[in-house]
Design an enzyme around this catalytic site. Structure first.
Site, mmCIF file in Angstrom:
data_model
loop_
_atom_site.group_PDB
_atom_site.id
_atom_site.type_symbol
_atom_site.label_atom_id
_atom_site.label_comp_id
_atom_site.label_asym_id
_atom_site.label_seq_id
_atom_site.Cartn_x
_atom_site.Cartn_y
_atom_site.Cartn_z
ATOM 1 N N LYS A 23 78.696 41.159 76.171
ATOM 2 C CA LYS A 23 77.305 41.329 75.298
ATOM 3 C C LYS A 23 76.601 39.976 74.810
ATOM 4 O O LYS A 23 75.250 40.242 74.853
ATOM 5 C CB LYS A 23 77.716 42.108 74.127
ATOM 6 C CG LYS A 23 78.464 43.486 73.907
ATOM 7 C CD LYS A 23 77.645 44.502 74.899
ATOM 8 C CE LYS A 23 78.160 45.650 74.748
ATOM 9 N NZ LYS A 23 79.261 46.108 75.284
HETATM 10 C C1 LIG Z 1 79.778 47.340 75.969
HETATM 11 C C2 LIG Z 1 80.867 47.499 76.585
HETATM 12 C C3 LIG Z 1 81.315 48.094 77.850
HETATM 13 C C4 LIG Z 1 80.093 49.086 78.224
HETATM 14 O O1 LIG Z 1 79.108 48.489 78.719
HETATM 15 P P1 LIG Z 1 77.905 49.303 78.722
HETATM 16 O O2 LIG Z 1 76.728 48.352 79.203
HETATM 17 O O3 LIG Z 1 77.506 50.081 77.260
HETATM 18 O O4 LIG Z 1 77.895 50.427 79.983
HETATM 19 C C5 LIG Z 1 82.458 48.162 78.373
HETATM 20 N N1 LIG Z 1 83.482 47.127 77.890
HETATM 21 C C6 LIG Z 1 83.075 46.408 76.882
HETATM 22 C C7 LIG Z 1 84.547 45.269 76.599
HETATM 23 C C8 LIG Z 1 82.130 46.204 76.089
HETATM 24 O O5 LIG Z 1 81.933 45.458 75.221
#
Ligand SMILES: *Cc1c(COP(=O)(O)O)cnc(C)c1O
Length: 480
Positions: free
Chosen positions: A112
């Site tokens: 993120k």
């Molecule tokens: C947010 C997240 C996901 C999912 O990603 P999306 O973009 O919501 O599909 C998977 N793994 C981790 C570690 C995350 O932080």
């Protein structure tokens, strides 16, 4: 570049307006009017360039005149300045034809950061230019919250309200959000699931008078800038493994469909991507969709990979828009039906078209544990439970043999020490710069699953801030 809503009833906007708006006013998501295409020659020119240079070239055509090129360069350089790996998104070989794309070298240890560090700088720049304020509303299954708070803390032009499902994130994920002491950061623990949190965010953004009064916007991957920033690492990894002269395929642990949708955008730009494996945990709505063509919600149950405990994947709407040949009325009908009865179905030809690129795969908790263990025994790499989903053998077997297989490592294993300990008897330590987490007091407010309760809380907090009072004991909340 102009942007359109997937529901066709919101104003057409430029990039800067789309970033500040978040969710379209008709409830849809913004998408670019078309995807810029790079030639093989253009891709080759980007090979060997720094992550920041690749980011600039990939983003520029989507941004157009909204931001001057020299300013964009500065924003990108600032966004990635505090990442702890020179390559920003390094690729590591695990097996002959299996690579890990490591996306946990940012300040909060999950992928993120790659989008939110950039979005934070972007907000600051755009708001500063206009002399405006913004109230950011977000829902998190764990990692978006800390990354968004880290990106927005102490920014004078932003208040941020982050909803997380009470007791459903890992302890470290929660502490990364709730130990941040900044007057503009407001953590809400909702007695509900992530999907409920996201539904409240959408409901409040859909309450147009409330939205306008407090200038609400979104940091969830409904915000187009997040998708755009995520396109960059797919390009960067593919080029470093031989694209455009080799085919690449990605296995992506998926929740809200934002990350894997960015890969789809890279493909639309001409990056030679063979297949995208959409990994889900036992909350497998997407896996079921790619098998049957029917999207049908079921109750969410907590898993070892909490950031994927999701049943309503917002970004899927962007894919559906293209799959329905950009027919906004059809998308609206499907999404309204989904909201009402919890399901919709696409016709067989649409499913067949989507299955040319996408495949789903469900990975249960006991397989996650086993994959972490086997990967450790074979390679000495400690992978987190989300990365384990992307490394599942049956997911990788579905990728074309003539393509390079790349699994996305979306979080640092230290964020999920319990799951790792169960698998291999080791608790990976947090990096030194986060070791303070366990000494800091936490601050968050527990609220019921009720949009009005959240609305009242936001109004109360903002009145305090708008009156520019520093938080006093009366308006500081702590966990019960
Ligand atoms: C947010 C997240 C996901 C999912 O990603 P999306 O973009 O919501 O599909 C998977 N793994 C981790 C570690 C995350 O932080």
């Amino acid at each position: 570049m102009k942007y359109h809503s997937t529901r066709g009833k919101a104003p057409v906007l430029n990039f800067d307006e789309v970033v500040l708006t978040g969710l379209a006013r008709d409830g849809g998501l913004y998408v670019p009017e078309d995807y810029p295409k790079f030639t093989p020659e253009k891709w080759r020119q980007l090979r060997g360039k720094s992550y920041q240079d690749v980011a600039f070239e990939v983003m520029m055509p989507f941004i157009g005149d909204s931001i001057k090129p020299d300013i964009l360069r500065t924003l990108i350089n600032d966004a990635y300045a505090n990442f702890r790996h020179q390559a920003i998104a390094p690729v590591k070989q695990l097996d002959t034809n299996h690579f890990l794309l490591e996306l946990f070298h940012g300040p909060t240890l999950a992928f993120k950061d790659y989008a939110l560090q950039f979005l934070g700088k972007l907000f600051d720049h755009l708001l500063g230019e206009r002399g405006e304020r913004l109230t950011i509303l977000g829902a998190t299954s764990g990692d978006t919250g800390s990354a968004a708070i880290e990106a927005c803390r102490d920014k004078g032009s932003i208040d941020i309200f982050m909803l997380h499902p009470y007791n459903r994130t890992s302890e470290i994920q929660r502490k990364q959000m709730t130990t941040v002491r900044a007057a503009n950061v407001h953590n809400i623990a909702l007695r509900a699931s992530f999907d409920d949190c996201q539904a409240i965010v959408k409901a409040l953004l859909g309450d147009l008078s409330f939205r306008d009064k407090y200038k609400l916007s979104a940091v969830n991957s409904i915000n187009w800038a997040r998708i755009l920033a995520q396109v960059v690492y797919y390009v960067y990894a593919a080029l470093s493994l031989g694209a455009p002269d080799r085919l690449v395929s990605f296995a992506v642990p998926t929740g809200n469909f934002g990350n894997v949708f960015a890969a789809y955008v890279a493909k639309q730009m001409g990056l030679p991507i063979g297949r995208l494996a959409v990994g889900t945990n036992k909350n497998d709505i997407l896996t079921r969709f790619f098998e049957s063509g029917e999207m049908r919600t079921e109750p969410v149950s907590p898993s070892l990979s909490p950031s994927m405990d999701i049943q309503v994947s917002s970004n899927f709407e962007r894919l559906l828009f293209d799959a329905y040949d950009r027919d906004a009325a059809r998308v609206t009908e499907a999404m309204l039906g989904f909201g009402d009865v919890g399901s919709f179905k696409v016709p067989p030809d649409t499913l067949a078209k989507l299955r040319e690129l996408f495949r789903g795969g469900r990975i249960e908790d006991d397989s996650i544990t086993q994959i972490i263990r086997e990967t450790y025994q074979r390679t000495q790499e400690i992978i987190d439970p989300h990365t384990a989903v992307a490394c599942a053998p049956h997911l990788l077997q579905g990728l074309p043999q003539d393509s390079v297989h790349i699994s996305l490592a979306c979080a640092h294993p230290a964020k999920f020490p319990d799951a790792i300990h169960t698998a291999i008897g080791i608790s990976p330590p947090l990096p030194q710069f986060l070791s303070h987490l366990f000494e800091q007091p936490e601050q968050f407010t527990v609220l019921e699953n009720d949009p009005t309760a959240v609305k009242d809380f936001i109004e109360k907090e903002l009145e305090v801030n708008f009156a520019s009072n520093p938080p006093s004991a009366d308006n500081c909340y702590s966990s019960k």
